[in-house]
Design a protein around this motif. Sequence first.
Motif, PDB file in Angstrom:
ATOM      1  N   GLU A  73      88.986  39.033  69.656  1.00 31.14           N
ATOM      2  CA  GLU A  73      88.750  38.466  70.823  1.00 31.14           C
ATOM      3  C   GLU A  73      89.086  38.856  72.148  1.00 31.14           C
ATOM      4  OE1 GLU A  73      92.569  36.944  68.743  1.00 31.14           O
ATOM      5  OE2 GLU A  73      90.826  37.849  68.097  1.00 31.14           O
ATOM      6  N   ASN A  74      89.866  40.253  72.083  1.00 28.55           N
ATOM      7  CA  ASN A  74      90.439  40.930  73.138  1.00 28.55           C
ATOM      8  C   ASN A  74      89.009  41.546  73.650  1.00 28.55           C
ATOM      9  OD1 ASN A  74      93.330  40.797  73.762  1.00 28.55           O
ATOM     10  ND2 ASN A  74      93.283  41.068  71.427  1.00 28.55           N
ATOM     11  N   LEU A  75      88.219  41.650  73.124  1.00 28.89           N
ATOM     12  CA  LEU A  75      86.905  42.291  73.468  1.00 28.89           C
ATOM     13  C   LEU A  75      85.970  41.369  74.335  1.00 28.89           C
ATOM     14  CD1 LEU A  75      86.292  44.788  70.526  1.00 28.89           C
ATOM     15  CD2 LEU A  75      86.808  45.365  72.855  1.00 28.89           C
ATOM     16  N   ALA A  76      86.283  40.080  74.387  1.00 21.84           N
ATOM     17  CA  ALA A  76      85.455  39.084  75.049  1.00 21.84           C
ATOM     18  C   ALA A  76      85.572  39.094  76.531  1.00 21.84           C
ATOM     19  CB  ALA A  76      86.000  37.749  74.572  1.00 21.84           C
ATOM     20  N   PHE A  77      84.383  38.985  77.257  1.00 24.15           N
ATOM     21  CA  PHE A  77      84.563  39.327  78.727  1.00 24.15           C
ATOM     22  C   PHE A  77      84.947  37.681  79.279  1.00 24.15           C
ATOM     23  CE2 PHE A  77      82.340  42.976  77.498  1.00 24.15           C
ATOM     24  CZ  PHE A  77      81.996  43.874  79.014  1.00 24.15           C
ATOM     25  N   PRO A  78      85.352  38.030  80.579  1.00 29.90           N
ATOM     26  CA  PRO A  78      85.758  36.988  81.370  1.00 29.90           C
ATOM     27  C   PRO A  78      85.217  35.942  81.198  1.00 29.90           C
ATOM     28  CG  PRO A  78      86.394  38.934  82.674  1.00 29.90           C
ATOM     29  CD  PRO A  78      85.521  39.249  81.255  1.00 29.90           C
ATOM     30  N   GLY A  79      85.355  34.494  80.848  1.00 26.46           N
ATOM     31  CA  GLY A  79      84.453  33.568  80.673  1.00 26.46           C
ATOM     32  C   GLY A  79      83.452  33.465  79.592  1.00 26.46           C
ATOM     33  N   GLU A  80      83.609  34.130  78.683  1.00 30.22           N
ATOM     34  CA  GLU A  80      82.737  34.318  77.617  1.00 30.22           C
ATOM     35  C   GLU A  80      83.488  33.289  76.280  1.00 30.22           C
ATOM     36  OE1 GLU A  80      80.388  37.480  74.691  1.00 30.22           O
ATOM     37  OE2 GLU A  80      82.278  38.102  75.775  1.00 30.22           O
ATOM     38  N   GLY A  81      83.035  32.173  76.039  1.00 29.49           N
ATOM     39  CA  GLY A  81      83.502  31.316  75.233  1.00 29.49           C
ATOM     40  C   GLY A  81      83.103  31.430  73.805  1.00 29.49           C
ATOM     41  N   GLY A  82      83.623  31.132  72.927  1.00 26.48           N
ATOM     42  CA  GLY A  82      83.055  30.993  71.571  1.00 26.48           C
ATOM     43  C   GLY A  82      82.853  32.399  71.028  1.00 26.48           C
ATOM     44  N   PHE A  83      83.599  33.238  71.481  1.00 23.28           N
ATOM     45  CA  PHE A  83      83.509  34.839  70.754  1.00 23.28           C
ATOM     46  C   PHE A  83      83.537  34.838  69.332  1.00 23.28           C
ATOM     47  CE2 PHE A  83      84.915  39.069  70.010  1.00 23.28           C
ATOM     48  CZ  PHE A  83      84.104  39.858  70.740  1.00 23.28           C
ATOM     49  N   LEU A  84      84.715  34.301  68.876  1.00 26.79           N
ATOM     50  CA  LEU A  84      85.096  34.512  67.504  1.00 26.79           C
ATOM     51  C   LEU A  84      84.023  33.791  66.405  1.00 26.79           C
ATOM     52  CD1 LEU A  84      88.762  34.197  67.142  1.00 26.79           C
ATOM     53  CD2 LEU A  84      87.590  36.168  67.229  1.00 26.79           C
ATOM     54  N   GLU A  85      83.452  32.560  67.079  1.00 29.99           N
ATOM     55  CA  GLU A  85      82.281  32.187  66.453  1.00 29.99           C
ATOM     56  C   GLU A  85      80.988  32.887  66.397  1.00 29.99           C
ATOM     57  OE1 GLU A  85      84.222  30.345  68.502  1.00 29.99           O
ATOM     58  OE2 GLU A  85      85.640  29.607  67.414  1.00 29.99           O
ATOM     59  N   GLN A  86      80.684  33.451  67.591  1.00 26.95           N
ATOM     60  CA  GLN A  86      79.559  34.043  67.701  1.00 26.95           C
ATOM     61  C   GLN A  86      79.444  35.320  67.181  1.00 26.95           C
ATOM     62  OE1 GLN A  86      78.522  34.444  71.937  1.00 26.95           O
ATOM     63  NE2 GLN A  86      76.743  35.565  71.717  1.00 26.95           N
ATOM     64  N   ILE A  87      80.476  35.997  66.524  1.00 22.24           N
ATOM     65  CA  ILE A  87      80.369  37.155  65.717  1.00 22.24           C
ATOM     66  C   ILE A  87      79.965  36.933  64.434  1.00 22.24           C
ATOM     67  CG2 ILE A  87      82.061  38.577  67.217  1.00 22.24           C
ATOM     68  CD1 ILE A  87      84.334  38.204  65.229  1.00 22.24           C
ATOM     69  N   ASN A  88      79.971  35.750  63.982  1.00 20.79           N
ATOM     70  CA  ASN A  88      79.381  35.350  62.641  1.00 20.79           C
ATOM     71  C   ASN A  88      78.121  35.111  62.514  1.00 20.79           C
ATOM     72  OD1 ASN A  88      82.143  35.012  61.364  1.00 20.79           O
ATOM     73  ND2 ASN A  88      82.438  33.055  62.622  1.00 20.79           N
ATOM     74  N   ARG A  89      77.463  35.186  64.043  1.00 15.59           N
ATOM     75  CA  ARG A  89      76.040  35.267  63.905  1.00 15.59           C
ATOM     76  C   ARG A  89      75.328  36.605  64.433  1.00 15.59           C
ATOM     77  NH1 ARG A  89      77.674  30.617  67.060  1.00 15.59           N
ATOM     78  NH2 ARG A  89      76.925  31.456  69.030  1.00 15.59           N
ATOM     79  N   PRO A  90      74.727  37.185  63.260  1.00 16.90           N
ATOM     80  CA  PRO A  90      74.534  38.689  63.326  1.00 16.90           C
ATOM     81  C   PRO A  90      73.214  38.972  64.467  1.00 16.90           C
ATOM     82  CG  PRO A  90      74.639  38.164  61.262  1.00 16.90           C
ATOM     83  CD  PRO A  90      74.708  36.802  61.819  1.00 16.90           C
ATOM     84  N   LYS A  91      72.500  37.912  64.775  1.00 23.87           N
ATOM     85  CA  LYS A  91      71.161  38.128  65.530  1.00 23.87           C
ATOM     86  C   LYS A  91      71.527  37.238  66.825  1.00 23.87           C
ATOM     87  CE  LYS A  91      67.880  38.547  61.799  1.00 23.87           C
ATOM     88  NZ  LYS A  91      66.506  38.328  61.532  1.00 23.87           N
ATOM     89  N   ASP A  92      72.985  36.997  67.254  1.00 23.22           N
ATOM     90  CA  ASP A  92      73.295  36.267  68.609  1.00 23.22           C
ATOM     91  C   ASP A  92      74.279  37.341  69.141  1.00 23.22           C
ATOM     92  OD1 ASP A  92      73.571  34.761  70.372  1.00 23.22           O
ATOM     93  OD2 ASP A  92      74.736  33.084  69.550  1.00 23.22           O
ATOM     94  N   PRO A  93      74.046  38.510  69.678  1.00 21.09           N
ATOM     95  CA  PRO A  93      75.195  39.471  70.099  1.00 21.09           C
ATOM     96  C   PRO A  93      75.920  38.926  71.210  1.00 21.09           C
ATOM     97  CG  PRO A  93      72.810  40.155  70.857  1.00 21.09           C
ATOM     98  CD  PRO A  93      72.703  38.886  69.880  1.00 21.09           C
ATOM     99  N   VAL A  94      77.274  39.121  70.854  1.00 16.89           N
ATOM    100  CA  VAL A  94      78.266  38.942  71.982  1.00 16.89           C
ATOM    101  C   VAL A  94      77.641  39.896  73.301  1.00 16.89           C
ATOM    102  CG1 VAL A  94      79.806  37.953  70.581  1.00 16.89           C
ATOM    103  CG2 VAL A  94      79.847  40.639  71.059  1.00 16.89           C
ATOM    104  N   ARG A  95      78.629  39.423  74.274  1.00 15.83           N
ATOM    105  CA  ARG A  95      78.361  40.129  75.626  1.00 15.83           C
ATOM    106  C   ARG A  95      78.566  41.679  75.467  1.00 15.83           C
ATOM    107  NH1 ARG A  95      80.422  39.309  81.573  1.00 15.83           N
ATOM    108  NH2 ARG A  95      79.010  40.681  82.723  1.00 15.83           N
TER     109      ARG A  95
END
Length: 213
Positions: free
Chosen positions: A113-135
């Motif tokens: 979660e330390n790799l989330a950008f400022p204001g990027e919510g739901g990072f840990l949930e999003q990494i579970n979706r392979p085709k929905d890349p985090v920022r």
Amino acid sequence: MTRKSNFEVVFTDGWTEEDRKAYSAELTQRHLDETFFLRALAPSPFHWHFQQASDALADGLFLPGMSGLLNGIEASLRTVCCHVKDHSLAGDLGRVMSNPLLKEAKEVGLKVENLAFPGEGGFLEQINRPKDPVRLVDLRNNICHGNFQAYTRNQPEIGEFFTPECLGPVSAELLGVSYKWALEVSRFMEEQGWRTAEAELQVPKNPLSEWLS
């Protein structure tokens, strides 16, 4: 922004003892800031990605600076995952930068979660979706593959254009994320007994902070 030279001439005529102490403290802090990634991540080879990338960004070289940080983050994720699983670092290191790689790193104990950008919510949930890349993943794909369309600017007189300076704001954000990530990787490596703890490891002031305003 021009980086301070490693060499400078200082005239100390008329300095008080307090002036000398203040200048000595400034030099010490400058050295600590400029060697942050080395002190946080050595002896791992991937610390050079971060160190040289931060040097490049301090000199206003946004393209090599961003590429270096992104490659450094990717290398640190892959290396740590392989090392924990006792896989050879001489061959295929497995997944490249992606949501599944971030999920794998989380599973081995890294606080991704330390790799989330400022204001990027739901990072840990999003990494579970392979085709929905985090920022971070999206940025890596764009920068390292030369897709700069998202960072172009438009001027009424000349239309749409791109220069490396268009990456100033996102470079500043990525450097801030990289500082946090270096502390996390340092923590993890120390817990695993892979390196000796570094005393007084503090995040430097972001030299690109002017781009964040």
